[in-house]
Design an enzyme around this catalytic site. Sequence first.
Site, PDB file in Angstrom:
ATOM      1  N   CYS A  42       1.015  -1.232  -0.257  1.00  0.00           N
ATOM      2  CA  CYS A  42       0.126   0.341   0.319  1.00  0.00           C
ATOM      3  C   CYS A  42       0.416   1.271  -0.236  1.00  0.00           C
ATOM      4  O   CYS A  42       0.360   2.132  -0.144  1.00  0.00           O
ATOM      5  CB  CYS A  42      -0.889   0.739   1.476  1.00  0.00           C
ATOM      6  SG  CYS A  42      -1.933  -1.446   0.995  1.00  0.00           S
ATOM      7  N   GLY A 272      -3.714 -14.338   4.513  1.00  0.00           N
ATOM      8  CA  GLY A 272      -3.367 -13.129   4.010  1.00  0.00           C
ATOM      9  C   GLY A 272      -4.227 -12.831   2.370  1.00  0.00           C
ATOM     10  O   GLY A 272      -5.406 -13.677   2.207  1.00  0.00           O
TER      11      GLY A 272
END
Lengths: 449, 449
Positions: A42, A272
């Site tokens: 990110c 995840g």
Amino acid sequence: MHDLVIIGGGGAGLTAALTAKKTNWDANITLITNEELSYSPCALPFVIGGEIEGLDKISKDIVKICKESEINCVIDTVISIDADRKLVKTERGEEFSYTSLIIATGGVPFKPPIPGVELEGVYTLQRIEDARKIMHALEKAKNAVVIGGGAIGLEMAAIFIKRGLKVTLIEQFEHVLARPLDPDFSVLVENKLKERGVEFILNKSVKEIRGEGHVESVKVEDRTIPADIVLLGVGLRPNSELAKKAGILTVDGGIKTDGLLQTNIDDVYAAGDCVDSRSMVTGKLMLSQLGTTAIRHGMITGMNAVGGYATFEGVLNSMILKIFDLEIGRTGLTEGDARENEIDIVVGKVKGTTRSSYFPGAKEIDIKLIFNALNRKIIGAQVIAEEGVAGKIDLLAFAIAHNAEIMDLMKLKYCYTPPVAPSHNVIVEAADNALKKLRRMMEVRKRRF
Amino acid sequence: MHDLVIIGGGGAGLTAALTAKKTNWDANITLITNEELSYSPCALPFVIGGEIEGLDKISKDIVKICKESEINCVIDTVISIDADRKLVKTERGEEFSYTSLIIATGGVPFKPPIPGVELEGVYTLQRIEDARKIMHALEKAKNAVVIGGGAIGLEMAAIFIKRGLKVTLIEQFEHVLARPLDPDFSVLVENKLKERGVEFILNKSVKEIRGEGHVESVKVEDRTIPADIVLLGVGLRPNSELAKKAGILTVDGGIKTDGLLQTNIDDVYAAGDCVDSRSMVTGKLMLSQLGTTAIRHGMITGMNAVGGYATFEGVLNSMILKIFDLEIGRTGLTEGDARENEIDIVVGKVKGTTRSSYFPGAKEIDIKLIFNALNRKIIGAQVIAEEGVAGKIDLLAFAIAHNAEIMDLMKLKYCYTPPVAPSHNVIVEAADNALKKLRRMMEVRKRRF
């Protein structure tokens, strides 16, 4: 001796390793990863954009982190899992036997089957080397085409604009952020990007990416848009091939797990971006693929895989983006999600200010709360403003997780001071707006009798 | 015809009038107030400080607001309530009979019985004319003494510094904000003010304010501090004399009400700073005296006084202050409050960052969560940082109101993006810190057996 092997060193894998070590210091933990650096994907757009100075600011040496916690770190790629013999094999020919295994293989950016998608100058953005390539390409690029109006697409469109490129964004749906937001909120984001110079081509699909070796243009229906850089932001595929080959069940590509995040094979856990999660609202399986979900998955599998006990409560996909000076937040279901799930809703929607309206620097804030009309419980929220969005999204996510009703939000014990927070809270006002709509519905019904 | 009379045009009174009109358009509503302007007293320091340009930015014509909603507005002072005959009398000799009455007479800044407190140059700050006087005095003042380290005292100390004055703050307790915060958090605020030049005299009381006609100095034990402006910020007394004379019960000066905010006399309600509220945590009566409480009181009495039905759930005293660039927030009980109420606690306390630590502009954030150690429920929180405090306080207040436990906060579905919110949420980390302490307590106990 308990041998825990973890495949993957991203947010989920590394968190799992560190949590497992804290849970059971005596466990022998091996983390196998094909990246030597630990970082949050990110953060990559902000390094490319120059806001964060250099990739080393966001990355840490994974070998060093592991060493400090007495975790064995192996830089290698796992090529197979033998669930019967309980061992994994790597590309370099090593074998690791395990008592328990955590699969945290993450996701792979989807490359749509468009002609020309493999041309030079066409990028996805997920790994640190992708960022390096894009930064290099930006040194002389002039025309950017972004394919896909999701989070990465929008962040990169904004960055291309800041770097002085001409930017065209192509989205196959009618609006950007078509899944996380409803159209009325997507439009607010589109308007901001348009204002800053991004050209949108909505509701249309890319037919071809053209060029001789290197990309030169992108063809969308009857238009050909010049491009020397193309960013593909059309989603992440769960990287579950390894698991599937080992006999692990998947749903829509995501690894299926139980409440402990254990797969259909005993002692094999998954965490995840490669894992399906359950929506806390609908109970249905979905791909969450957020950094926050990866961390939570990592914690839970890290505990469970070494003898602890933790359950995963599900996801709300709470999300925030910063595009130019706009913070865009959402959590839970959209109106669209509610329709799909056949939930009758009532929506509270207001515009307010982030500080007292008379205080300098006060910004407009748009907020929408979505309630189940039958039990009045909040099931989703969207917030857009230039400040103060994250705290509101977190609060509303907490409210959804705790089955809060309209009246609970109207009784919110919020704080107030003119320079920071106005005397009338927008969450309270939006809840009040929903209640008024419900009352009006009742009035209308009454009058018919 | 239902005649509702409201005494007081502050946040509580005006909100009550407007809510009553919305609840029952046919009611005949009369608002009697001795101020022609509607404004939030919380905004006054920022006008004095020059951040908000002029008092007219924060004030509205109360007569006009009333006219728009068909509420009768009378600018006058009520001198008596005749509860038997159901009428109120004003200074100008008018009489208003009522079916129901709302007392929203607010509070009066406390003037401690110190010699010299009536000298010129000694101010309290509650009404718009106080602000005017202070602004005028500031034109030539050089040395300011602030008596009292509460919200107003600290805000004004910061403003005096910004205006270039030498500032001494005297607080009789060991720390500023001694009631809303615990000492460890008060110190953070003191440090910020010291850094900017405020001198503190803590744990000492003012003996005398000296001067010939106009204040010249303030005597504290053996020191004499020169002063040409003195600000008294030692609290607000509930303005309940009128009510008491009419036979309405009070506790510690605050009007006592039931869950509908009705006083001991039928059809007489009370709202705002003159009213005692119950703590949502302890159930005990306390003075809240916040703008947010006044607004909520106004809504509830406005409904109940014209035939609606609404109950008041109590207070958490969620509060935020901005002192220089520091946002200081709190809600629920402090550690001190918990001790006073004999609640065993466990505290989670961490330092984090407001954005990802590597993102430019990321600020330190200090957070403390206070849990009941027996049932693990959150009962209080304190947060200090340069950004993002309000949303966290609101969330934590919501968590307290909804009986959230440590684990509920650890499961918070927070949002993350590097420029706005870090990947590890400080609320989750503080809850985790508390859980670790509880586990350690259990370990220690186990070892003794």
